[in-house]
Design a protein around this motif. Structure first.
Motif, PDB file in Angstrom:
ATOM      1  N   SER A  67       0.804  -1.274  -0.076  1.00  0.00           N
ATOM      2  CA  SER A  67      -0.080  -0.011   0.107  1.00  0.00           C
ATOM      3  C   SER A  67       0.812   1.443  -0.002  1.00  0.00           C
ATOM      4  O   SER A  67       0.185   2.435  -0.303  1.00  0.00           O
ATOM      5  CB  SER A  67      -1.022   0.096   1.183  1.00  0.00           C
ATOM      6  OG  SER A  67      -0.116   0.042   2.364  1.00  0.00           O
TER       7      SER A  67
ATOM      8  N   TYR B  36      -9.608  -2.638   0.700  1.00  0.00           N
ATOM      9  CA  TYR B  36      -9.135  -1.295   0.803  1.00  0.00           C
ATOM     10  C   TYR B  36      -9.212  -1.080   2.304  1.00  0.00           C
ATOM     11  O   TYR B  36      -9.903  -1.369   3.002  1.00  0.00           O
ATOM     12  CB  TYR B  36      -9.815  -0.214  -0.024  1.00  0.00           C
ATOM     13  CG  TYR B  36     -10.987   0.141   0.170  1.00  0.00           C
ATOM     14  CD1 TYR B  36     -11.386   1.276   1.373  1.00  0.00           C
ATOM     15  CD2 TYR B  36     -12.366  -0.072  -0.303  1.00  0.00           C
ATOM     16  CE1 TYR B  36     -12.803   1.556   1.612  1.00  0.00           C
ATOM     17  CE2 TYR B  36     -13.355   0.181  -0.068  1.00  0.00           C
ATOM     18  CZ  TYR B  36     -13.828   0.959   0.952  1.00  0.00           C
ATOM     19  OH  TYR B  36     -15.147   1.621   1.191  1.00  0.00           O
TER      20      TYR B  36
ATOM     21  N   THR C 205      -3.908  10.801   8.761  1.00  0.00           N
ATOM     22  CA  THR C 205      -3.009  10.662   7.930  1.00  0.00           C
ATOM     23  C   THR C 205      -1.815  11.867   8.034  1.00  0.00           C
ATOM     24  O   THR C 205      -2.020  13.044   8.751  1.00  0.00           O
ATOM     25  CB  THR C 205      -3.401  10.865   6.386  1.00  0.00           C
ATOM     26  OG1 THR C 205      -4.065  11.950   6.325  1.00  0.00           O
ATOM     27  CG2 THR C 205      -4.200   9.655   6.135  1.00  0.00           C
TER      28      THR C 205
ATOM     29  N   ARG D  52      -7.660   9.150   3.295  1.00  0.00           N
ATOM     30  CA  ARG D  52      -7.599   8.497   1.954  1.00  0.00           C
ATOM     31  C   ARG D  52      -7.480   6.996   2.274  1.00  0.00           C
ATOM     32  O   ARG D  52      -7.601   6.621   3.140  1.00  0.00           O
ATOM     33  CB  ARG D  52      -6.171   8.808   1.429  1.00  0.00           C
ATOM     34  CG  ARG D  52      -5.104   8.144   1.876  1.00  0.00           C
ATOM     35  CD  ARG D  52      -3.710   8.670   1.143  1.00  0.00           C
ATOM     36  NE  ARG D  52      -2.621   7.650   1.595  1.00  0.00           N
ATOM     37  CZ  ARG D  52      -1.776   7.693   2.464  1.00  0.00           C
ATOM     38  NH1 ARG D  52      -1.932   8.494   3.603  1.00  0.00           N
ATOM     39  NH2 ARG D  52      -1.156   6.817   2.708  1.00  0.00           N
ATOM     40  N   CYS D  53      -7.577   6.639   0.963  1.00  0.00           N
ATOM     41  CA  CYS D  53      -7.816   4.912   1.051  1.00  0.00           C
ATOM     42  C   CYS D  53      -6.568   4.300   0.248  1.00  0.00           C
ATOM     43  O   CYS D  53      -5.876   4.731  -0.502  1.00  0.00           O
ATOM     44  CB  CYS D  53      -9.041   4.580   0.268  1.00  0.00           C
ATOM     45  SG  CYS D  53     -10.864   4.886   0.924  1.00  0.00           S
ATOM     46  N   ILE D  54      -6.158   3.267   1.076  1.00  0.00           N
ATOM     47  CA  ILE D  54      -5.065   2.501   0.467  1.00  0.00           C
ATOM     48  C   ILE D  54      -5.499   0.984   0.288  1.00  0.00           C
ATOM     49  O   ILE D  54      -6.669   0.597   0.633  1.00  0.00           O
ATOM     50  CB  ILE D  54      -3.822   2.424   1.568  1.00  0.00           C
ATOM     51  CG1 ILE D  54      -4.277   1.641   2.837  1.00  0.00           C
ATOM     52  CG2 ILE D  54      -3.319   3.923   1.706  1.00  0.00           C
ATOM     53  CD1 ILE D  54      -3.120   1.453   3.691  1.00  0.00           C
ATOM     54  N   LEU D  55      -4.944   0.146  -0.534  1.00  0.00           N
ATOM     55  CA  LEU D  55      -5.272  -0.929  -1.091  1.00  0.00           C
ATOM     56  C   LEU D  55      -4.435  -2.031  -0.713  1.00  0.00           C
ATOM     57  O   LEU D  55      -3.154  -1.983  -0.337  1.00  0.00           O
ATOM     58  CB  LEU D  55      -5.587  -0.946  -2.533  1.00  0.00           C
ATOM     59  CG  LEU D  55      -6.587   0.073  -3.243  1.00  0.00           C
ATOM     60  CD1 LEU D  55      -5.741   0.994  -3.787  1.00  0.00           C
ATOM     61  CD2 LEU D  55      -7.610  -0.617  -3.881  1.00  0.00           C
TER      62      LEU D  55
ATOM     63  N   ARG E  74       7.588   2.370   1.050  1.00  0.00           N
ATOM     64  CA  ARG E  74       6.654   3.400   0.368  1.00  0.00           C
ATOM     65  C   ARG E  74       7.249   3.668  -0.776  1.00  0.00           C
ATOM     66  O   ARG E  74       6.567   3.949  -1.833  1.00  0.00           O
ATOM     67  CB  ARG E  74       6.605   4.477   1.181  1.00  0.00           C
ATOM     68  CG  ARG E  74       5.658   5.714   0.980  1.00  0.00           C
ATOM     69  CD  ARG E  74       5.499   6.695   1.990  1.00  0.00           C
ATOM     70  NE  ARG E  74       4.943   7.906   1.594  1.00  0.00           N
ATOM     71  CZ  ARG E  74       3.677   8.216   1.237  1.00  0.00           C
ATOM     72  NH1 ARG E  74       2.763   7.089   1.396  1.00  0.00           N
ATOM     73  NH2 ARG E  74       3.103   9.327   0.853  1.00  0.00           N
TER      74      ARG E  74
ATOM     75  N   TYR F 244       6.853   0.651  -3.357  1.00  0.00           N
ATOM     76  CA  TYR F 244       5.487   0.614  -3.573  1.00  0.00           C
ATOM     77  C   TYR F 244       5.489   1.608  -5.154  1.00  0.00           C
ATOM     78  O   TYR F 244       4.743   1.174  -6.371  1.00  0.00           O
ATOM     79  CB  TYR F 244       4.576   0.785  -2.489  1.00  0.00           C
ATOM     80  CG  TYR F 244       3.220   1.397  -2.947  1.00  0.00           C
ATOM     81  CD1 TYR F 244       2.284   0.312  -3.361  1.00  0.00           C
ATOM     82  CD2 TYR F 244       2.535   2.677  -3.134  1.00  0.00           C
ATOM     83  CE1 TYR F 244       0.896   0.681  -3.741  1.00  0.00           C
ATOM     84  CE2 TYR F 244       1.420   3.170  -3.642  1.00  0.00           C
ATOM     85  CZ  TYR F 244       0.726   2.120  -3.751  1.00  0.00           C
ATOM     86  OH  TYR F 244      -0.761   2.593  -4.217  1.00  0.00           O
TER      87      TYR F 244
ATOM     88  N   PHE G  13      -3.058   8.343  -9.892  1.00  0.00           N
ATOM     89  CA  PHE G  13      -3.514   6.937  -8.860  1.00  0.00           C
ATOM     90  C   PHE G  13      -2.561   7.036  -7.980  1.00  0.00           C
ATOM     91  O   PHE G  13      -2.662   6.841  -6.802  1.00  0.00           O
ATOM     92  CB  PHE G  13      -3.480   5.645  -9.734  1.00  0.00           C
ATOM     93  CG  PHE G  13      -3.944   4.485  -8.793  1.00  0.00           C
ATOM     94  CD1 PHE G  13      -4.963   4.227  -8.551  1.00  0.00           C
ATOM     95  CD2 PHE G  13      -2.724   3.608  -8.656  1.00  0.00           C
ATOM     96  CE1 PHE G  13      -5.065   3.108  -7.555  1.00  0.00           C
ATOM     97  CE2 PHE G  13      -2.824   2.585  -7.848  1.00  0.00           C
ATOM     98  CZ  PHE G  13      -3.913   2.418  -7.124  1.00  0.00           C
TER      99      PHE G  13
ATOM    100  N   THR H 221      -3.082   7.326  -3.878  1.00  0.00           N
ATOM    101  CA  THR H 221      -2.818   6.264  -2.802  1.00  0.00           C
ATOM    102  C   THR H 221      -1.700   6.598  -2.031  1.00  0.00           C
ATOM    103  O   THR H 221      -1.449   6.304  -0.897  1.00  0.00           O
ATOM    104  CB  THR H 221      -2.644   5.027  -3.477  1.00  0.00           C
ATOM    105  OG1 THR H 221      -1.513   5.063  -4.425  1.00  0.00           O
ATOM    106  CG2 THR H 221      -3.896   4.535  -4.484  1.00  0.00           C
TER     107      THR H 221
ATOM    108  N   THR I 106       5.029  13.461  -5.975  1.00  0.00           N
ATOM    109  CA  THR I 106       4.907  12.136  -6.185  1.00  0.00           C
ATOM    110  C   THR I 106       6.191  11.635  -6.951  1.00  0.00           C
ATOM    111  O   THR I 106       6.750  10.619  -6.613  1.00  0.00           O
ATOM    112  CB  THR I 106       3.616  11.635  -6.722  1.00  0.00           C
ATOM    113  OG1 THR I 106       2.448  11.970  -6.119  1.00  0.00           O
ATOM    114  CG2 THR I 106       3.448  10.262  -7.319  1.00  0.00           C
TER     115      THR I 106
END
Length: 283
Positions: free
Chosen positions: A145, A166, A172, A178-181, A233, A236, A249, A253, A262
Motif C-alpha cells: 500500500s 481497501y 494521515t 484517503r484509501c489504501i489498497l 513506500r 510501492y 493513481f 494512494t 509524487t
C-alpha cells in the motif's frame, strides 16, 4: 500591523519564545502530530540561537555558518530557516531579510527502494518465516500500500473493507482521509486469519519503535544493507510506475497534494533501464 523587524527579548510581544509557542500550540491543534514535532525540532535550534539576537541578513548568514559547522546538510538548514519563516508569518511578523533569504542549494535527493530481486526475497521471507501473524501482516501491508509508519499504527479495524480490499485511513500526515489498497493474497493469507483473533478498535496494538525493530530484524535476516518502513513506500511507488501506472493513481494512494511530490519518489528500475536501452538504442 506588521513589524519591520524583530529583536527578541523583553516583553512577550517582542519575544521569540512567545511567537514559537503561539505557533506550535496552533500546529498541535490543527496539524498532524508529526508536523508539530517537525516544527518543534527545527524551531528549538532557532530559539537557542536568536533569543538574544536581531534577525537580519548578517545574523542569518552567521546562523547558517553555525549550522554548517555542526555538519548539518543544506537541506536541513533550509528546513530550519523555512520553519522560522512560517512561524513568524503565522504571528503576522514581517522580516524582510528573513523572507528574502535565499534557499541553500541542496543535493538532489534519491530515494532508496528494493529492487525486483529483493522484493521477491522479502515476500518469500514473510511467507516462510516463523514470525507472528501480526508481523507478517504488517510487513505485507507496507509493500502492498505505500502506507506511512504513523498511519499504520492508527488503522482502525472498522475501516477495513474486505469486499473491495481497501482500508480507509482517518489519521494521515496531511490530515485528509484517503484509501489504501491491499492484495488478495495478503487478505487471504494474513489479514482474514489475523482479524479472527483481533476484534479491537485498532488493527495493531504496537508502537512505532517495535515496527522499526521488526524491519531491523528482517533486514539482517535478508542480508540487506538498508531497509526501513519508508523504503517500502518508495518501493510501492516504483513498482507501479515501472508497470506504467497512472501517476494520478499513485499520487492519490500515497496521499500527496501534488504530482511534483509524487515524482520525487519514483525510481526507474535498473533492469528495465538496461532492457529498454538494448531494444531502443540502435543506429
Amino acid at each position: 500591523m506588521y513589524n519591520l523587524f524583530v529583536k527578541f527579548g523583553g516583553d512577550k510581544m517582542n519575544n521569540l519564545e512567545y511567537y514559537i509557542n503561539n505557533f506550535l500550540n496552533d500546529t498541535l491543534i490543527f496539524k498532524s502530530y508529526d508536523t508539530y514535532i517537525f516544527y518543534k525540532s527545527h524551531l528549538k535550534t532557532s530559539l537557542l540561537y536568536f533569543q538574544e539576537k536581531e534577525i537580519n541578513y548578517i545574523t542569518l548568514c552567521e546562523y547558517v555558518l553555525f549550522l554548517k559547522q555542526k555538519k548539518l546538510s543544506n537541506a536541513t538548514i533550509n528546513k530550519k530557516i523555512l520553519s522560522l519563516k512560517v512561524c513568524l508569518k503565522f504571528n503576522k511578523i514581517y522580516n524582510q531579510d528573513l523572507y528574502l533569504f535565499k534557499k541553500l542549494k541542496e543535493e538532489k535527493k534519491t530515494f532508496k527502494c528494493l529492487d525486483k530481486k529483493q522484493v521477491f526475497a522479502y515476500v518469500d521471507y514473510i511467507e516462510s518465516s516463523k514470525m507472528s501473524l501480526q508481523n507478517k501482516l504488517i510487513l505485507s501491508l507496507f509493500l502492498d500500500s505505500g502506507i506511512r509508519l504513523n498511519e499504520m499504527i492508527n488503522v482502525k479495524t472498522s475501516n477495513i473493507n474486505l469486499d473491495l480490499n481497501y482500508i480507509l485511513l482517518e489519521k494521515t500526515k496531511t490530515s485528509s482521509e484517503r484509501c489504501i489498497l491491499f492484495t488478495e493474497e495478503t487478505k487471504q493469507k494474513y489479514l482474514i486469519p489475523y482479524l479472527k483473533t483481533n476484534n479491537k478498535e485498532y488493527l495493531f496494538n504496537i508502537k512505532k519503535s517495535a515496527i522499526r525493530s521488526l524491519f531491523e530484524r528482517t533486514k539482517k535476516q535478508l542480508h540487506f544493507t538498508k531497509m526501513h518502513p519508508h523504503m517500502l513506500r518508495h518501493t510501492y511507488a516504483t513498482i507501479l510506475i515501472n508497470n506504467n501506472c497512472d501517476l494520478e493513481f499513485i499520487r492519490l494512494t500515497l496521499g500527496h497534494s501534488n504530482l511534483l511530490t509524487t515524482q520525487r519518489y519514483l525510481h526507474y528500475n535498473l533492469d528495465k533501464m538496461c532492457s529498454t536501452y538494448k531494444t531502443q538504442y540502435h543506429l
